[in-house]
Design a protein around this motif. Structure first.
Motif, short mmCIF file in Angstrom:
data_model
loop_
_atom_site.label_atom_id
_atom_site.label_comp_id
_atom_site.label_asym_id
_atom_site.label_seq_id
_atom_site.Cartn_x
_atom_site.Cartn_y
_atom_site.Cartn_z
N ALA A 39 29.67 23.99 37.50
CA ALA A 39 29.14 22.93 38.35
C ALA A 39 29.34 21.56 37.69
CB ALA A 39 27.65 23.15 38.63
N LYS A 40 29.70 20.57 38.50
CA LYS A 40 29.76 19.20 38.00
C LYS A 40 28.37 18.77 37.53
CE LYS A 40 33.63 17.29 40.66
NZ LYS A 40 34.04 16.25 41.63
N ASP A 41 28.33 17.80 36.62
CA ASP A 41 27.06 17.33 36.08
C ASP A 41 26.10 16.89 37.19
OD1 ASP A 41 27.87 17.84 33.50
OD2 ASP A 41 28.51 15.78 33.10
N GLY A 42 26.64 16.15 38.16
CA GLY A 42 25.80 15.67 39.26
C GLY A 42 25.22 16.80 40.09
N ALA A 43 26.05 17.79 40.42
CA ALA A 43 25.57 18.93 41.20
C ALA A 43 24.56 19.75 40.41
CB ALA A 43 26.75 19.80 41.61
N ALA A 44 24.82 19.94 39.12
CA ALA A 44 23.88 20.69 38.29
C ALA A 44 22.53 19.97 38.18
CB ALA A 44 24.48 20.90 36.90
N LYS A 46 21.24 17.83 40.38
CA LYS A 46 20.55 17.92 41.67
C LYS A 46 19.89 19.28 41.85
CE LYS A 46 23.35 14.70 44.42
NZ LYS A 46 24.31 14.60 45.56
N ALA A 47 20.60 20.34 41.45
CA ALA A 47 20.07 21.69 41.62
C ALA A 47 19.05 22.04 40.55
CB ALA A 47 21.22 22.70 41.60
N GLY A 48 19.02 21.27 39.46
CA GLY A 48 18.08 21.54 38.38
C GLY A 48 18.44 22.75 37.55
N VAL A 49 19.74 23.02 37.39
CA VAL A 49 20.18 24.16 36.57
C VAL A 49 20.68 23.65 35.22
CG1 VAL A 49 20.75 25.62 38.53
CG2 VAL A 49 22.50 24.12 37.59
N SER A 50 20.26 24.33 34.16
CA SER A 50 20.70 23.94 32.82
C SER A 50 21.98 24.66 32.42
CB SER A 50 19.60 24.24 31.80
OG SER A 50 19.23 25.60 31.85
N ASP A 51 22.15 25.91 32.89
CA ASP A 51 23.37 26.67 32.61
C ASP A 51 24.35 26.38 33.74
OD1 ASP A 51 25.33 28.39 31.83
OD2 ASP A 51 24.12 30.21 31.92
N LYS A 52 25.31 25.49 33.50
CA LYS A 52 26.19 25.00 34.56
C LYS A 52 27.37 25.92 34.84
CE LYS A 52 27.06 21.09 32.58
NZ LYS A 52 27.62 19.72 32.39
N LYS A 53 27.60 26.91 33.97
CA LYS A 53 28.79 27.75 34.11
C LYS A 53 28.41 29.17 34.52
CE LYS A 53 33.09 28.86 31.67
NZ LYS A 53 33.89 28.65 30.46
N VAL A 54 29.22 29.76 35.40
CA VAL A 54 29.01 31.14 35.83
C VAL A 54 29.17 32.07 34.63
CG1 VAL A 54 29.90 33.00 37.29
CG2 VAL A 54 29.82 30.66 38.16
N ASN A 55 28.24 32.99 34.46
CA ASN A 55 28.35 33.97 33.38
C ASN A 55 29.54 34.88 33.61
OD1 ASN A 55 26.00 33.08 32.05
ND2 ASN A 55 24.70 34.31 33.40
N ASP A 87 33.53 39.15 47.29
CA ASP A 87 32.23 38.48 47.37
C ASP A 87 32.30 37.12 46.69
OD1 ASP A 87 31.12 40.70 48.63
OD2 ASP A 87 30.64 41.66 46.72
N ALA A 88 31.50 36.17 47.22
CA ALA A 88 31.42 34.86 46.61
C ALA A 88 30.85 34.96 45.19
CB ALA A 88 30.54 33.95 47.47
N THR A 89 31.31 34.06 44.31
CA THR A 89 30.84 34.05 42.92
C THR A 89 29.66 33.10 42.80
OG1 THR A 89 33.11 34.44 42.19
CG2 THR A 89 31.55 33.69 40.53
N GLU A 90 28.53 33.61 42.33
CA GLU A 90 27.28 32.85 42.35
C GLU A 90 26.97 32.21 41.00
OE1 GLU A 90 22.54 33.45 43.50
OE2 GLU A 90 23.86 35.19 43.35
N LEU A 91 26.56 30.95 41.05
CA LEU A 91 25.93 30.28 39.92
C LEU A 91 24.45 30.20 40.28
CD1 LEU A 91 25.96 28.77 37.24
CD2 LEU A 91 26.52 26.69 38.49
N LYS A 92 23.64 31.01 39.63
CA LYS A 92 22.24 31.16 40.01
C LYS A 92 21.52 29.82 39.97
CE LYS A 92 21.77 36.03 38.76
NZ LYS A 92 23.20 36.28 38.60
N GLY A 93 20.83 29.53 41.06
CA GLY A 93 20.08 28.28 41.16
C GLY A 93 20.85 27.17 41.84
N ALA A 94 22.17 27.32 41.97
CA ALA A 94 22.98 26.27 42.59
C ALA A 94 23.59 26.74 43.90
CB ALA A 94 24.07 25.80 41.64
N GLY A 95 24.37 27.83 43.84
CA GLY A 95 25.01 28.32 45.06
C GLY A 95 26.14 29.28 44.77
#
Length: 196
Positions: A39-44, A46-55, A87-95
């Motif tokens: 996730a871009k810094d701005g999107a992260a 806004k979503a309030g996620v600290s882990d910006k990268k998909v595991n 299936d879509a790849t999820e970044l938990k807390g963002a989308g």
């Protein structure tokens, strides 16, 4: 005269073998696609996620691809295909980020023997991506981008018409507006082709 006849026969045989490998074919692949987006810094923020990268454990999904190819000669082919990520790849807390792609590729082929060959692949893809927000601070959106990829693979001919194939294929990098500009995509595939 005998030498001329023999030379003509050998040349004709060589031409026949060459022609046997050319022509149109269709193919289908199944496999696993990896999309480890960040996730871009701005999107992260806004979503309030600290882990910006998909595991890595969450980055893979099933996929399929169907296409048509034209074998030009023993060492070169071109292909066009449609690839669908599962299936879509999820970044938990963002989308979730999902994609499909329309692709063209050029294959450089090295025959090893009558049945087995290996190849390198250069591809260009029109990648359509879809972001589905799970955070109320982000919005659902669609985007498209152009991706370049490299791949390697192998073909095993069961007979003159049917071949088994396996390949690792880089598809490109998804750049989805306001969400990510770092989303490399690759696929490990197995499939079958049928030559007309």
């Amino acid at each position: 005269m005998k030498k001329l006849i023999l030379a003509s026969i050998l040349a004709a045989a060589g031409t026949t073998a060459f022609a046997a490998d050319t022509g149109t074919y269709v193919f289908g692949n199944l496999g696993v696609s990896a999309n480890q987006w960040t996730a871009k810094d701005g999107a992260a923020a806004k979503a309030g996620v600290s882990d910006k990268k998909v595991n890595k454990d969450d980055a893979t999904s099933g996929m399929f691809e169907v296409g048509v190819g034209q074998r030009i000669n023993d060492n070169f082919a071109v292909e066009g295909s449609y690839l669908n990520h599962g299936d879509a790849t999820e970044l938990k807390g963002a989308g979730k980020l999902d994609y499909d792609a329309f692709r063209v590729a050029a294959l450089g082929i090295i025959p090893v023997n009558d049945q087995f060959e290996v190849y390198g692949k250069v591809s260009a893809s029109h990648i359509r991506s879809k972001f589905t927000a799970t955070s109320a601070a982000l919005q659902n959106s669609k985007d498209s981008t152009f991706g370049m990829g490299l791949g390697v693979g192998a073909n095993y001919k069961l007979n003159k018409q049917v071949s088994l194939r396996a390949e690792y294929d880089g598809i490109g990098n998804i750049k989805h507006k306001d969400i990510t500009d770092t989303a490399p995509v690759g696929a490990l595939k197995v499939g079958v082709s049928y030559r007309f």
